[in-house]
Design a protein around this motif. Sequence first.
Motif, PDB file in Angstrom:
ATOM      1  N   ARG A   1     -48.666 -89.064  25.492  1.00  0.00           N
ATOM      2  CA  ARG A   1     -48.511 -89.669  24.246  1.00  0.00           C
ATOM      3  C   ARG A   1     -47.233 -90.575  24.061  1.00  0.00           C
ATOM      4  O   ARG A   1     -46.085 -89.798  23.943  1.00  0.00           O
ATOM      5  CB  ARG A   1     -48.739 -88.804  22.989  1.00  0.00           C
ATOM      6  N   TRP A   2     -47.456 -91.716  24.556  1.00  0.00           N
ATOM      7  CA  TRP A   2     -46.239 -92.348  24.989  1.00  0.00           C
ATOM      8  C   TRP A   2     -45.402 -92.708  23.669  1.00  0.00           C
ATOM      9  O   TRP A   2     -45.914 -93.075  22.779  1.00  0.00           O
ATOM     10  CB  TRP A   2     -46.453 -93.617  25.909  1.00  0.00           C
ATOM     11  N   LYS A   3     -44.186 -93.007  23.692  1.00  0.00           N
ATOM     12  CA  LYS A   3     -43.247 -93.541  22.804  1.00  0.00           C
ATOM     13  C   LYS A   3     -43.479 -94.942  23.061  1.00  0.00           C
ATOM     14  O   LYS A   3     -43.891 -95.628  23.990  1.00  0.00           O
ATOM     15  CB  LYS A   3     -41.810 -93.537  23.059  1.00  0.00           C
ATOM     16  N   GLY A   4     -43.407 -95.691  21.542  1.00  0.00           N
ATOM     17  CA  GLY A   4     -43.325 -97.025  21.628  1.00  0.00           C
ATOM     18  C   GLY A   4     -42.136 -97.859  22.461  1.00  0.00           C
ATOM     19  O   GLY A   4     -41.367 -97.196  22.304  1.00  0.00           O
TER      20      GLY A   4
ATOM     21  N   GLU B   1     -38.291 -90.541  33.047  1.00  0.00           N
ATOM     22  CA  GLU B   1     -38.354 -90.759  31.613  1.00  0.00           C
ATOM     23  C   GLU B   1     -37.575 -92.027  31.236  1.00  0.00           C
ATOM     24  O   GLU B   1     -38.490 -92.838  30.372  1.00  0.00           O
ATOM     25  CB  GLU B   1     -37.761 -89.491  30.754  1.00  0.00           C
TER      26      GLU B   1
ATOM     27  N   ASN C   1     -39.922 -95.358  29.747  1.00  0.00           N
ATOM     28  CA  ASN C   1     -39.982 -95.779  28.267  1.00  0.00           C
ATOM     29  C   ASN C   1     -39.074 -96.965  28.258  1.00  0.00           C
ATOM     30  O   ASN C   1     -38.656 -97.170  26.989  1.00  0.00           O
ATOM     31  CB  ASN C   1     -39.018 -94.484  27.576  1.00  0.00           C
TER      32      ASN C   1
ATOM     33  N   LYS D   1     -35.987 -97.772  28.957  1.00  0.00           N
ATOM     34  CA  LYS D   1     -34.618 -97.810  28.888  1.00  0.00           C
ATOM     35  C   LYS D   1     -33.872 -98.243  30.037  1.00  0.00           C
ATOM     36  O   LYS D   1     -32.650 -98.612  30.015  1.00  0.00           O
ATOM     37  CB  LYS D   1     -34.292 -96.226  28.690  1.00  0.00           C
TER      38      LYS D   1
ATOM     39  N   THR E   1     -42.641 -87.988  26.199  1.00  0.00           N
ATOM     40  CA  THR E   1     -43.393 -87.755  24.766  1.00  0.00           C
ATOM     41  C   THR E   1     -42.330 -87.720  23.720  1.00  0.00           C
ATOM     42  O   THR E   1     -42.650 -87.623  22.488  1.00  0.00           O
ATOM     43  CB  THR E   1     -44.287 -86.724  24.648  1.00  0.00           C
ATOM     44  N   GLY E   2     -40.896 -87.722  24.067  1.00  0.00           N
ATOM     45  CA  GLY E   2     -39.971 -87.123  23.017  1.00  0.00           C
ATOM     46  C   GLY E   2     -39.501 -85.907  22.713  1.00  0.00           C
ATOM     47  O   GLY E   2     -38.708 -85.608  21.898  1.00  0.00           O
TER      48      GLY E   2
END
Length: 277
Positions: A3-6, A48, A52, A54, A117-118
């Motif tokens: 469940r990925w972050k936006g 990560e 995401n 970053k 997933t945070g």
Amino acid sequence: MSRWKGLPESLDQRVRQLVVQLRRLKDHSGLSLVSLAARTSYSKSSWERYLNGKKLPPREAVVALARVCDADPTRLLALHEVAAQAWGAAAAPEAGRAADPADPADPPDPGGGADATGAKEGAPRPAGGPRVRTGSLVVLAALGVVVVAAVALLIVRPWQQDAAGRGTADGAAGRTAGAVPAFTHRVGETFDCRLTRTPGGLSAGRSRTTTAILGSGATGWDVVEAQCLLHHHGYDPGPVDGIVGENTQRAVKRLQAGAGLPTDGIVGPDTWQVLRR
């Protein structure tokens, strides 16, 4: 399935396309971030950040992910090439930032921090941040002056269009060396196509790219260039409006089918080669 972050809204579309493909590959493999870290020379926290949006993953990390997932890295490397150009253009280098030791650019993950997933895992990292050196502040201040000057120059010398609709700087014919106009589009606006043969191949004079990745919804001068070239080769993309819509995608697929390329409707390096012939 993760469940990925936006992804950040500010992330360039070309970088976003690379990250989405890396996420899909990782999900299809069923590997966790911990498994990726165990099978590559990059830490869990590095993956990560890469997945995401970053931080741009190094080319070697893209190859490593493809290898452990039994995938061909060719398309990923093409996406990475244009993503690296977009990343370098959008982000100013951070002077004085210490290199991380875990992979070529990231520190080892001691078990703390957030996963893709945070969720938090392990003990939190110690508080505190990097010290800023006086020399670094001077360099950053100088960079700020350069950016302000560049913005002021764009305001004073806006990109104009001549009577034929071709972009020109200060109304002069042709592009000023190094000038890159901002693409703006008004509803119903279209652009003319004037093709010439150059040492780099066929050109409509809108863009010189041979690597840009143009998928559904992409906009800009690269799209105008591709639409003009599609028209030249007999594949009607619809109005030359600088937007990749359904008509443009269908035209790209017909061109790709005729050239023996995968018919994904996405203009990439292989499709550009055909367009420039």
